[in-house]
Motif scaffolding. Sequence first.
Motif, PDB file in Angstrom:
ATOM      1  N   THR A 164       0.812  -1.232   0.000  1.00 24.61           N
ATOM      2  CA  THR A 164       0.000   0.000   0.000  1.00 24.61           C
ATOM      3  C   THR A 164       0.838   1.272   0.000  1.00 24.61           C
ATOM      4  N   HIS A 165       1.940   1.250   0.754  1.00 24.20           N
ATOM      5  CA  HIS A 165       2.841   2.415   0.810  1.00 24.20           C
ATOM      6  C   HIS A 165       4.128   1.947   1.467  1.00 24.20           C
ATOM      7  N   PRO A 166       5.219   2.732   1.346  1.00 20.59           N
ATOM      8  CA  PRO A 166       6.534   2.195   1.728  1.00 20.59           C
ATOM      9  C   PRO A 166       6.834   2.051   3.225  1.00 20.59           C
ATOM     10  N   ALA A 173       7.412   0.565   6.889  1.00 21.98           N
ATOM     11  CA  ALA A 173       7.880  -0.773   7.270  1.00 21.98           C
ATOM     12  C   ALA A 173       6.799  -1.667   7.866  1.00 21.98           C
ATOM     13  N   ASP A 174       5.828  -1.075   8.575  1.00 26.00           N
ATOM     14  CA  ASP A 174       4.802  -1.922   9.194  1.00 26.00           C
ATOM     15  C   ASP A 174       3.827  -2.511   8.163  1.00 26.00           C
ATOM     16  N   HIS A 175       4.007  -2.123   6.903  1.00 26.64           N
ATOM     17  CA  HIS A 175       3.168  -2.662   5.815  1.00 26.64           C
ATOM     18  C   HIS A 175       3.967  -3.503   4.821  1.00 26.64           C
ATOM     19  N   ILE A 176       5.128  -2.969   4.435  1.00 19.86           N
ATOM     20  CA  ILE A 176       5.885  -3.699   3.402  1.00 19.86           C
ATOM     21  C   ILE A 176       7.064  -4.487   3.959  1.00 19.86           C
ATOM     22  N   GLY A 194      -5.274   0.827   3.796  1.00 14.60           N
ATOM     23  CA  GLY A 194      -3.871   1.087   4.122  1.00 14.60           C
ATOM     24  C   GLY A 194      -3.774   2.095   5.261  1.00 14.60           C
ATOM     25  N   ASP A 195      -2.895   3.076   5.100  1.00 15.19           N
ATOM     26  CA  ASP A 195      -2.770   4.115   6.127  1.00 15.19           C
ATOM     27  C   ASP A 195      -3.290   5.461   5.614  1.00 15.19           C
ATOM     28  N   ALA A 196      -4.212   5.430   4.663  1.00 17.46           N
ATOM     29  CA  ALA A 196      -4.745   6.681   4.108  1.00 17.46           C
ATOM     30  C   ALA A 196      -5.291   7.553   5.232  1.00 17.46           C
ATOM     31  N   GLY A 248      -8.613   3.035   8.631  1.00 19.08           N
ATOM     32  CA  GLY A 248      -7.359   3.627   8.173  1.00 19.08           C
ATOM     33  C   GLY A 248      -6.342   3.847   9.287  1.00 19.08           C
ATOM     34  N   HIS A 249      -5.081   3.608   8.953  1.00 15.95           N
ATOM     35  CA  HIS A 249      -3.956   3.911   9.838  1.00 15.95           C
ATOM     36  C   HIS A 249      -4.143   3.399  11.270  1.00 15.95           C
ATOM     37  N   HIS A 250      -4.538   2.124  11.380  1.00 13.13           N
ATOM     38  CA  HIS A 250      -4.590   1.440  12.681  1.00 13.13           C
ATOM     39  C   HIS A 250      -5.466   2.152  13.728  1.00 13.13           C
ATOM     40  N   GLY A 251      -6.429   2.939  13.265  1.00 14.66           N
ATOM     41  CA  GLY A 251      -7.320   3.599  14.221  1.00 14.66           C
ATOM     42  C   GLY A 251      -6.776   4.921  14.729  1.00 14.66           C
TER      43      GLY A 251
HETATM   44 ZN    ZN Z   1       0.786   1.580   9.222  1.00 14.06          ZN
END
Ligand code: ZN
Length: 300
Positions: free
Chosen positions: A106-108, A110-113, A203-205, A228-231
């Motif tokens: 979704t975006h660069p 670290a907690d996603h990719i 994602g984290d939008a 979005g963005h873990h709340g």
């Molecule tokens: Zn995140």
Amino acid sequence: MSRQKRYWTVVSVILIWLGVLLTGCTLEGWEMAGERSGNASLPSEAEGEGELRVLFLDVGQGASQLLISPSGYTMLIDAGNNDKEDEMLRYLEAYGIRHLDLVIGTHPDADHIGGLDRVIDQLDIGEVYMPKIQSNTKTFESLLTSIRDKGLKVKTAKAGLELTWDEQVQVKMLAPATVTDDNNNMSAVVKVTYRDTSFLLTGDAESESERVMLESGANLRADVLLVGHHGSKSSTTARFLNAVKPKYAIIQVGDNSYGHPTKTILGRLAKQKVEVYRNDLQGTVEIVSDGQGYQIMTER
Ligand SMILES: [Zn+2]
């Protein structure tokens, strides 16, 4: 129940029992697998109709969604942090996944990719989508190396794309619609629609991207919302939530020092009577759609 339907039910029951006798499986084992927990999927022959499975994998503070289509196509959106690589591989193995038709970073961040490089190294990969934003982190560079070593090319994730996956399922990208140097607001946002059921994976939008999506006039309505963005309170604005009107919300969150999920967002979801599921409290959350309704299973 129509006569024809009853007939087919009887035929299926007989076929299932024959299958059980021939393979030596017990029905008990099937029920357990169906009930959930990471291990196995129901044998597809035993299912009357195709189901879409969306798994919000528990990767602690991070995010990862594994989707298995009614015809068995696979999609992975994000793969948690670097220290979750082995766990990611174990999940994929447990679900019997050796090939991923679609991979979306979704975006660069670290907690996603973070875990995606190992996944790409180890599995057979179809297409990889990521938004057009660079990062000079080791994590990002290592992902690009894995993609290159596999002979793959990154396709640009952006609003308006319709991805080819399973012809019964529509996969649309709703963001990013603009170019910004803010990682979170460059997040690929994916809407998955299977007949009458829909999932919005964000994602984290943050609010800026939500505003652009609202203004784009895209249909944001979805029964299941990945918050979005873990709340974080920088996402899930009241206007956005109103447009999505989810019945269910998933928060992918683990131990963290950011205060995720925030009281503001939990309160906003409660006010809208959205049923909330959380990785930190319930482990992996699996939502199965038969095209009309949902079955929701949690690890704990
Ligand atoms: Zn995140």
